[in-house]
Design a protein around this motif. Sequence first.
Motif, mmCIF file in Angstrom:
data_model
loop_
_atom_site.group_PDB
_atom_site.id
_atom_site.type_symbol
_atom_site.label_atom_id
_atom_site.label_comp_id
_atom_site.label_asym_id
_atom_site.label_seq_id
_atom_site.Cartn_x
_atom_site.Cartn_y
_atom_site.Cartn_z
ATOM 1 N N TYR A 8 32.743 31.918 31.204
ATOM 2 C CA TYR A 8 34.059 32.410 30.787
ATOM 3 C C TYR A 8 34.264 32.173 29.293
ATOM 4 N N TYR A 50 38.065 41.337 30.441
ATOM 5 C CA TYR A 50 38.028 41.064 31.875
ATOM 6 C C TYR A 50 36.695 40.444 32.279
ATOM 7 N N CYS A 51 36.787 39.465 33.159
ATOM 8 C CA CYS A 51 35.596 38.902 33.809
ATOM 9 C C CYS A 51 35.745 39.073 35.318
ATOM 10 N N THR A 65 34.143 37.776 38.898
ATOM 11 C CA THR A 65 33.283 36.787 39.559
ATOM 12 C C THR A 65 32.967 37.257 40.975
ATOM 13 N N THR A 97 36.926 38.268 42.135
ATOM 14 C CA THR A 97 37.975 37.616 41.358
ATOM 15 C C THR A 97 38.007 38.238 39.966
ATOM 16 N N LEU A 98 39.129 38.824 39.618
ATOM 17 C CA LEU A 98 39.312 39.440 38.304
ATOM 18 C C LEU A 98 40.082 38.472 37.409
ATOM 19 N N ARG A 99 39.457 38.082 36.283
ATOM 20 C CA ARG A 99 40.072 37.112 35.359
ATOM 21 C C ARG A 99 40.511 37.831 34.083
ATOM 22 N N GLU A 148 44.563 34.035 33.884
ATOM 23 C CA GLU A 148 44.986 34.183 35.276
ATOM 24 C C GLU A 148 43.926 34.953 36.059
ATOM 25 N N GLN A 149 43.893 34.705 37.369
ATOM 26 C CA GLN A 149 42.890 35.342 38.220
ATOM 27 C C GLN A 149 43.562 35.940 39.453
ATOM 28 N N GLU A 150 42.973 37.031 39.935
ATOM 29 C CA GLU A 150 43.473 37.621 41.169
ATOM 30 C C GLU A 150 42.328 38.284 41.917
ATOM 31 N N ARG A 151 42.479 38.360 43.218
ATOM 32 C CA ARG A 151 41.463 39.009 44.046
ATOM 33 C C ARG A 151 41.734 40.505 44.078
#
Length: 513
Positions: free
Chosen positions: A453, A463-464, A466, A478-480, A486-489
């Motif tokens: 990261y 954007y990353c 995972t 998982t979008l960071r 912040e992260q969200e599915r």
Amino acid sequence: MAQEDVFKKIVSHCKEYGFVFPSSEIYDGLAAVYDYAQNGVELKNNIKEYWWKSMVLLHENIVGIDSAIFMHPSVWKASGHVDAFNDPLIDNRDSKKRYRADNLIEDQIGKFEEKIRKEVEKARKRFGDTFDEEKFRETNPRVLENQKKRDALHERYSEAMSKMDLAELKQIILDEGIVDPISGTKNWTDVRQFNLMFSTEMGASADTASKIYLRPETAQGIFVNYLNVQKTGRMKLPFGIAQIGKAFRNEIVARQFIFRMREFEQMEMQFFVKPGTEMEWFNQWKTARMQWHQALEFGADNYRFHDHEKLAHYANAATDIEFHMPFGFKEVEGIHSRTDFDLSQHEKFSGKSIKYFDPQTNESYVPYVIETSIGVDRMFLSILCHAYTEEQLENGESRVVLKLPAALAPVKLAVLPLVKKDGLPEKACEIINALKFHFNCSYDEKDTIGKRYRRQDAIGTPYCITVDYDTLKDNCVTLRFRDTMEQERVNINELNGIIEEKVSIASLLKKLQ
């Protein structure tokens, strides 16, 4: 942290993370020449795309060309570059270093402005929300004293430059006690003029070779092609011609990293208008160009117009858009009303008529020109300077992040498998193969996810993604988000739409409508 230290960190960051390298570094480099590295060239190309599309795509009456670097020598005679393209230079006898006299004086003016700015910022912190900056500037003794010195110096300098009084420029340097930054002495030579054009020879043999020049600007390539474009494109006034290309100037005092180089790139648009309407169009393009810069959301207070007091011989109005760099407000773009000087000169020297026939008035005349000229390299530097951020995190760690506008970021998306086994790398590659047609994607599987990261933060990746064990079950990742962390599915099928909305050049262009 001192702004000089911040700038040194930005320069170091550019090399460490593949943005800008010193040219020919294995041979100890070449002064004031740089190479754009793998991330730098992507950022640079995105800047050029943003500019090009904002001109050619959004305006039906603007088209583009790409003219040659080599041009007939008479072009530069007609434009005035052979006789008048000079800088006032001064040497320090002790350090043996050469400087532009005007830059030394402008830096001295900038010191007074910086003292005023610091006084204002100290007061702002002291008084908080009740602070009245305008009243403070009008009443504070230290501000008034520095403003008086600044204005007196500026007036004297402007007069000397308008007359190109070289003796007076030297006297200003002596009277202001300006010292050589290397030797620390005031042992200056007289100021003298130096032509900035690079010359070479073209021909099959030394006997028949003719002297030609590397172009010092791209504008003349537009002017000599103006009539060709107008006729073949059936263009009617007003219309514009845009161009992106390399230019070359033998800058004796190249400095501040890529801000002033000997080989640089320009984005220029020459807008041809009916004589008498030029000031209306000049003001329209001032507004449009500032809007283009501010669409990047770097803050309106980081930009300002600087109207020219000494106009070039060809202009009847000129202003610069300046950006607040770590070393002060500096020009990134010039907007000029060039009158009919260039076209008239080329008509005179070539002996060919290049007048425009106006079907509405049934008359022929030489159009006037409004020019917008922006340095790609300076724009690149201003973006990096604003984007470079050092943050202290809540967990006690720190990070360096480039908060680049998402549409300009060199890499839009990094896909990171949580571990290098159990089918996660294969799934990550599957995602990249689906998205690489839309975005510049990166794949990274080395080190912990946290370190990966940080690497992406350092190059400004918005954007990353995972890929973990749950991804194999529910097709979600998982979008960071870079700036907030912040992260969200998110379902893999939704990635393209989510990212496209933020990272496309169109997202910037829509702000200009």
